[in-house]
Design a protein around this motif. Structure first.
Motif, PDB file in Angstrom:
ATOM      1  N   ALA A 154       2.249 -12.178   9.582  1.00 23.70           N
ATOM      2  CA  ALA A 154       1.207 -11.241   9.157  1.00 23.70           C
ATOM      3  C   ALA A 154       1.181 -10.036  10.096  1.00 23.70           C
ATOM      4  CB  ALA A 154      -0.158 -11.941   9.142  1.00 23.70           C
ATOM      5  N   ALA A 155       1.250 -10.292  11.400  1.00 26.53           N
ATOM      6  CA  ALA A 155       1.313  -9.198  12.368  1.00 26.53           C
ATOM      7  C   ALA A 155       2.627  -8.435  12.229  1.00 26.53           C
ATOM      8  CB  ALA A 155       1.162  -9.742  13.790  1.00 26.53           C
ATOM      9  N   PHE A 156       3.702  -9.169  11.982  1.00 26.08           N
ATOM     10  CA  PHE A 156       5.015  -8.535  11.803  1.00 26.08           C
ATOM     11  C   PHE A 156       4.975  -7.546  10.639  1.00 26.08           C
ATOM     12  CE2 PHE A 156       9.369  -8.272  10.305  1.00 26.08           C
ATOM     13  CZ  PHE A 156      10.134  -8.258  11.472  1.00 26.08           C
ATOM     14  N   ASP A 157       4.290  -7.913   9.550  1.00 26.82           N
ATOM     15  CA  ASP A 157       4.197  -7.040   8.383  1.00 26.82           C
ATOM     16  C   ASP A 157       3.498  -5.723   8.703  1.00 26.82           C
ATOM     17  OD1 ASP A 157       5.528  -8.857   6.788  1.00 26.82           O
ATOM     18  OD2 ASP A 157       3.710  -9.680   5.876  1.00 26.82           O
ATOM     19  N   VAL A 158       2.518  -5.767   9.612  1.00 29.39           N
ATOM     20  CA  VAL A 158       1.837  -4.526  10.012  1.00 29.39           C
ATOM     21  C   VAL A 158       2.843  -3.569  10.653  1.00 29.39           C
ATOM     22  CG1 VAL A 158       0.079  -3.519  11.519  1.00 29.39           C
ATOM     23  CG2 VAL A 158      -0.404  -5.639  10.270  1.00 29.39           C
ATOM     24  N   PHE A 159       3.684  -4.097  11.532  1.00 27.23           N
ATOM     25  CA  PHE A 159       4.692  -3.253  12.167  1.00 27.23           C
ATOM     26  C   PHE A 159       5.736  -2.789  11.164  1.00 27.23           C
ATOM     27  CE2 PHE A 159       2.829  -5.322  15.846  1.00 27.23           C
ATOM     28  CZ  PHE A 159       2.746  -4.268  16.749  1.00 27.23           C
ATOM     29  N   SER A 160       6.065  -3.630  10.192  1.00 25.22           N
ATOM     30  CA  SER A 160       6.985  -3.213   9.132  1.00 25.22           C
ATOM     31  C   SER A 160       6.409  -2.033   8.360  1.00 25.22           C
ATOM     32  CB  SER A 160       7.255  -4.372   8.171  1.00 25.22           C
ATOM     33  OG  SER A 160       7.976  -5.399   8.796  1.00 25.22           O
ATOM     34  N   ALA A 161       5.100  -2.075   8.075  1.00 22.06           N
ATOM     35  CA  ALA A 161       4.457  -0.970   7.367  1.00 22.06           C
ATOM     36  C   ALA A 161       4.515   0.312   8.194  1.00 22.06           C
ATOM     37  CB  ALA A 161       3.015  -1.335   7.029  1.00 22.06           C
ATOM     38  N   LEU A 162       4.271   0.199   9.495  1.00 17.01           N
ATOM     39  CA  LEU A 162       4.368   1.378  10.357  1.00 17.01           C
ATOM     40  C   LEU A 162       5.775   1.977  10.318  1.00 17.01           C
ATOM     41  CD1 LEU A 162       2.355   0.214  13.503  1.00 17.01           C
ATOM     42  CD2 LEU A 162       1.607   1.819  11.730  1.00 17.01           C
ATOM     43  N   LYS A 244      -4.759   4.300   3.055  1.00 16.49           N
ATOM     44  CA  LYS A 244      -4.664   3.583   1.784  1.00 16.49           C
ATOM     45  C   LYS A 244      -3.211   3.339   1.386  1.00 16.49           C
ATOM     46  CE  LYS A 244      -9.162   4.980  -0.075  1.00 16.49           C
ATOM     47  NZ  LYS A 244      -9.885   5.809  -1.074  1.00 16.49           N
ATOM     48  N   ALA A 245      -2.346   4.322   1.673  1.00 17.55           N
ATOM     49  CA  ALA A 245      -0.910   4.134   1.377  1.00 17.55           C
ATOM     50  C   ALA A 245      -0.357   2.985   2.212  1.00 17.55           C
ATOM     51  CB  ALA A 245      -0.152   5.425   1.654  1.00 17.55           C
ATOM     52  N   LEU A 246      -0.748   2.921   3.470  1.00 11.54           N
ATOM     53  CA  LEU A 246      -0.300   1.831   4.330  1.00 11.54           C
ATOM     54  C   LEU A 246      -0.883   0.486   3.869  1.00 11.54           C
ATOM     55  CD1 LEU A 246      -0.572   3.634   7.781  1.00 11.54           C
ATOM     56  CD2 LEU A 246       1.532   2.728   6.772  1.00 11.54           C
ATOM     57  N   ASP A 247      -2.146   0.491   3.432  1.00 10.30           N
ATOM     58  CA  ASP A 247      -2.750  -0.739   2.900  1.00 10.30           C
ATOM     59  C   ASP A 247      -1.951  -1.274   1.720  1.00 10.30           C
ATOM     60  OD1 ASP A 247      -4.810  -0.620   4.749  1.00 10.30           O
ATOM     61  OD2 ASP A 247      -6.267   0.283   3.359  1.00 10.30           O
ATOM     62  N   GLY A 248      -1.548  -0.352   0.824  1.00 13.85           N
ATOM     63  CA  GLY A 248      -0.780  -0.768  -0.348  1.00 13.85           C
ATOM     64  C   GLY A 248       0.564  -1.348   0.034  1.00 13.85           C
ATOM     65  N   LEU A 249       1.228  -0.694   0.978  1.00  8.25           N
ATOM     66  CA  LEU A 249       2.523  -1.196   1.443  1.00  8.25           C
ATOM     67  C   LEU A 249       2.367  -2.563   2.100  1.00  8.25           C
ATOM     68  CD1 LEU A 249       5.517  -0.946   2.044  1.00  8.25           C
ATOM     69  CD2 LEU A 249       4.957   0.501   4.008  1.00  8.25           C
ATOM     70  N   LEU A 250       1.344  -2.718   2.934  1.00  9.27           N
ATOM     71  CA  LEU A 250       1.118  -3.994   3.614  1.00  9.27           C
ATOM     72  C   LEU A 250       0.871  -5.117   2.604  1.00  9.27           C
ATOM     73  CD1 LEU A 250       0.774  -5.480   6.306  1.00  9.27           C
ATOM     74  CD2 LEU A 250      -1.657  -4.854   6.239  1.00  9.27           C
ATOM     75  N   ALA A 251       0.121  -4.810   1.539  1.00  7.22           N
ATOM     76  CA  ALA A 251      -0.139  -5.826   0.512  1.00  7.22           C
ATOM     77  C   ALA A 251       1.147  -6.264  -0.160  1.00  7.22           C
ATOM     78  CB  ALA A 251      -1.134  -5.272  -0.517  1.00  7.22           C
ATOM     79  N   ASP A 252       2.050  -5.327  -0.398  1.00  4.36           N
ATOM     80  CA  ASP A 252       3.327  -5.671  -1.021  1.00  4.36           C
ATOM     81  C   ASP A 252       4.210  -6.475  -0.074  1.00  4.36           C
ATOM     82  OD1 ASP A 252       2.627  -4.404  -3.353  1.00  4.36           O
ATOM     83  OD2 ASP A 252       3.674  -2.533  -2.886  1.00  4.36           O
ATOM     84  N   LEU A 253       4.157  -6.165   1.212  1.00  5.80           N
ATOM     85  CA  LEU A 253       4.968  -6.889   2.192  1.00  5.80           C
ATOM     86  C   LEU A 253       4.532  -8.334   2.335  1.00  5.80           C
ATOM     87  CD1 LEU A 253       5.260  -4.160   4.981  1.00  5.80           C
ATOM     88  CD2 LEU A 253       7.117  -5.005   3.507  1.00  5.80           C
ATOM     89  N   GLY A 254       3.221  -8.562   2.147  1.00  5.81           N
ATOM     90  CA  GLY A 254       2.713  -9.914   2.270  1.00  5.81           C
ATOM     91  C   GLY A 254       3.026 -10.780   1.086  1.00  5.81           C
TER      92      GLY A 254
END
Length: 254
Positions: A154-162, A244-254
């Motif tokens: 879950a934390a890894f996905d945040v960095f992936s979004a960044l 919001k764009a980052l939120d959307g990307l994070l949701a897809d990564l999860g």
């Protein structure tokens, strides 16, 4: 001497090999898959410790650490049927592929670590996020600029979004250059100046004694040009849209 295999010799695979072989001291033995044959052959010709294997199973059999760097949509073709011994360590650098998904594709019981190496590993200047922490893998990436272990995916996905914001930054710079061109500035001159301007910004990021907000404040004069652009363009609505764009990307990564 370390023995490192790379399956998938694209841009990231090439950067990893260059960083490992040009870091000074004894270079590791590097075993490359035949995928990306032209790049693999060029790297083997440049570095004495690099060789191209006949197939992906030979890469696994020759290596202690196996870096999987194929594209997500090509992983089944490249990896299905590979047998990985328990004494091997697999490093998953495929974007959007979780460790258990990769483990299900490969045959064996072995440690798997996700990582986000960036092209600047070739210059040994990239901090690489890893998950989970593994002493051998973290040490490998410390040689290439630093390791940043995180506790879970879950934390890894945040960095992936960044990481997904990188090309937006280049497009921002290209937009500045195009605007200057519309004002009559020759494109080559505009691009030269924009590159120089933001290379200076990049160097200032090396000052870790100052927080990012402090760096912004230190580059801004009250009522000045920088404050004007920040408050009229990168305002609260703009910042909210980015979030919001980052939120959307994070949701897809999860």
């Amino acid at each position: 001497m370390q023995r490192i295999g790379v399956i998938g010799v694209g841009e990231i695979g090439r950067a990893l090999v260059e960083g490992l072989c040009e870091g000074g001291g004894e270079a590791p033995e590097v075993f490359l898959s035949p995928r990306g044959a032209r790049t693999a052959a060029e790297l083997a010709g440049r570095y004495a410790s690099v060789r191209v294997c006949a197939d992906n199973q030979a890469v696994v059999d020759s290596s202690q650490i196996v870096l999987i760097a194929v594209r997500r949509d090509q992983r089944h073709e490249a990896l299905s049927g590979l047998r990985v011994g328990g004494d091997r360590i697999v490093v998953n650098v495929m974007a959007g592929v979780r460790n258990e998904t990769l483990r299900a594709t490969l045959d064996g019981d072995f440690p798997v670590v996700r990582a986000i190496p960036l092209p600047t590993v070739r210059e040994r200047r990239s901090v690489t996020v890893t998950c989970p922490s593994h002493p051998v893998v973290d040490d490998l990436f410390e040689q290439l600029g630093g390791a940043l272990p995180v506790p879970d995916e879950a934390a890894f996905d945040v960095f992936s979004a960044l990481t997904g914001t990188l090309t937006a930054h280049y497009s921002y710079l290209a937009t500045l250059t195009a605007w200057a061109g519309r004002q009559g500035v020759p494109p080559s001159e505009a691009e030269r100046y924009v590159r120089s301007l933001f290379q200076g910004v990049g160097r200032s990021l090396g000052d870790e004694a100052r927080a990012l907000q402090q760096l912004a404040a230190d580059h801004e004069t009250p009522g000045g040009n920088n404050e004007r652009i920040r408050t009229t363009w990168f305002d609260a609505a703009n910042a909210d849209a980015l979030g919001k764009a980052l939120d959307g990307l994070l949701a897809d990564l999860g």
